[in-house]
Design a protein around this motif. Structure first.
Motif, short mmCIF file in Angstrom:
data_model
loop_
_atom_site.label_atom_id
_atom_site.label_comp_id
_atom_site.label_asym_id
_atom_site.label_seq_id
_atom_site.Cartn_x
_atom_site.Cartn_y
_atom_site.Cartn_z
N GLY A 68 85.29 58.22 -12.06
CA GLY A 68 84.81 57.45 -13.21
C GLY A 68 83.54 58.04 -13.79
N LEU A 69 82.62 58.45 -12.94
CA LEU A 69 81.39 59.08 -13.41
C LEU A 69 81.70 60.38 -14.14
CD1 LEU A 69 79.08 58.53 -10.32
CD2 LEU A 69 78.87 57.42 -12.55
N ALA A 70 82.59 61.18 -13.56
CA ALA A 70 82.96 62.45 -14.19
C ALA A 70 83.61 62.22 -15.55
CB ALA A 70 83.89 63.24 -13.27
N ALA A 71 84.48 61.22 -15.64
CA ALA A 71 85.15 60.92 -16.91
C ALA A 71 84.14 60.49 -17.97
CB ALA A 71 86.20 59.83 -16.70
N ALA A 72 83.04 59.88 -17.53
CA ALA A 72 81.99 59.46 -18.45
C ALA A 72 81.00 60.58 -18.74
CB ALA A 72 81.26 58.24 -17.88
N GLY A 73 81.27 61.78 -18.22
CA GLY A 73 80.40 62.92 -18.46
C GLY A 73 79.21 63.00 -17.54
N ARG A 74 79.20 62.22 -16.48
CA ARG A 74 78.08 62.20 -15.54
C ARG A 74 78.52 62.88 -14.25
NH1 ARG A 74 74.43 57.49 -13.48
NH2 ARG A 74 72.68 58.80 -12.90
N ARG A 75 78.16 64.12 -14.12
CA ARG A 75 78.55 64.90 -12.94
C ARG A 75 77.38 64.97 -11.97
NH1 ARG A 75 83.49 66.43 -13.97
NH2 ARG A 75 84.12 66.88 -16.09
N ILE A 76 77.52 64.25 -10.87
CA ILE A 76 76.47 64.20 -9.86
C ILE A 76 77.02 64.87 -8.61
CG2 ILE A 76 74.98 62.72 -8.46
CD1 ILE A 76 75.43 60.51 -10.58
N PRO A 77 76.32 65.86 -8.06
CA PRO A 77 76.79 66.47 -6.81
C PRO A 77 77.02 65.37 -5.77
CG PRO A 77 74.93 67.69 -7.70
CD PRO A 77 75.06 66.43 -8.52
N THR A 78 78.21 65.38 -5.17
CA THR A 78 78.62 64.28 -4.31
C THR A 78 78.97 64.73 -2.91
OG1 THR A 78 79.44 63.08 -6.24
CG2 THR A 78 80.26 62.37 -4.09
N ILE A 79 78.50 63.94 -1.95
CA ILE A 79 78.84 64.11 -0.55
C ILE A 79 79.68 62.89 -0.18
CG2 ILE A 79 77.94 64.16 1.81
CD1 ILE A 79 75.30 65.30 0.38
N PHE A 80 80.92 63.13 0.24
CA PHE A 80 81.77 62.04 0.68
C PHE A 80 81.62 61.87 2.19
CE2 PHE A 80 84.02 63.29 -3.24
CZ PHE A 80 84.08 62.07 -3.86
N MET A 81 81.67 60.62 2.64
CA MET A 81 81.64 60.35 4.08
C MET A 81 82.70 59.31 4.39
SD MET A 81 78.06 58.28 4.26
CE MET A 81 77.76 56.93 3.12
N THR A 82 83.25 59.41 5.59
CA THR A 82 84.30 58.47 5.97
C THR A 82 84.36 58.31 7.48
OG1 THR A 82 86.64 57.90 5.73
CG2 THR A 82 86.12 60.23 6.04
N GLY A 83 84.79 57.16 7.89
CA GLY A 83 85.07 56.89 9.30
C GLY A 83 86.55 56.96 9.57
#
Length: 131
Positions: A68-83
Motif C-alpha cells: 500500500g505504501l509503495a502504491a502511494a509512492g512511499r518507498r521505505i526500506p523494509t525489514i520483515f519479521m515473522t514467527g
C-alpha cells in the motif's frame, strides 16, 4: 528529516516495547505501532527512514502495508519479521525487495545490522533477505 528514524509495526505489545527499547538504546528515534491500521493512520506524519514490519498483523499483513505504501509512492526500506517462517513468505519478502527477513526470535545485532544497511541505502538490487 532525521536519517535515523525507524518505525516498528508489531501486534505483540511486549515484543514491540522490547524492540523500541533496543533501538532507542542503539541511538535510533523510534515510532512504535501495535497494528497496521495504527501505523497507516500515522504514516503521513511519520518520517520513517526504515520500517520494521511483522508479517502477520491481523486483518492487514505487513505485506499489505508495504504494498500500500509503495502504491502511494512511499518507498521505505523494509525489514520483515515473522514467527511463522515458510518458503512462500520468504519468497514474497524477497520479491517485495525486503532489506532483510528475520525469523523470531532473532539476535538484536541482526536487526540493528539490517537497519544500518537500510539507512545506508545498501538495499538496492537483488540482495536475498537474511534468515
Amino acid at each position: 528529516m532525521d536519517a535515523r528514524v525507524v518505525s516498528i509495526v508489531d501486534d505483540d505489545a511486549s515484543f514491540l516495547r522490547a524492540l523500541q527499547l533496543l533501538l532507542r538504546t542503539a541511538g535510533f528515534r523510534v515510532g512504535a505501532f501495535g497494528s497496521a491500521e495504527e501505523f497507516l493512520r500515522a504514516a503521513p506524519d511519520t518520517p520513517a527512514c526504515c520500517l520494521v514490519l511483522d508479517v502477520h498483523l491481523g486483518a492487514q499483513t505487513g505485506f499489505d502495508v508495504h504494498e500500500g505504501l509503495a502504491a502511494a509512492g512511499r518507498r521505505i526500506p523494509t525489514i520483515f519479521m515473522t514467527g511463522q517462517d515458510d518458503a512462500p513468505t520468504r519468497e514474497r519478502a524477497r520479491h517485495l525487495g525486503a532489506v532483510a527477513y528475520l525469523c523470531k526470535p532473532f539476535e538484536d545485532a541482526a536487526l540493528i545490522a539490517a537497519i544500518e544497511q537500510a539507512l545506508a541505502g545498501d538495499h538496492e538490487g537483488s540482495r536475498s533477505p537474511t534468515t
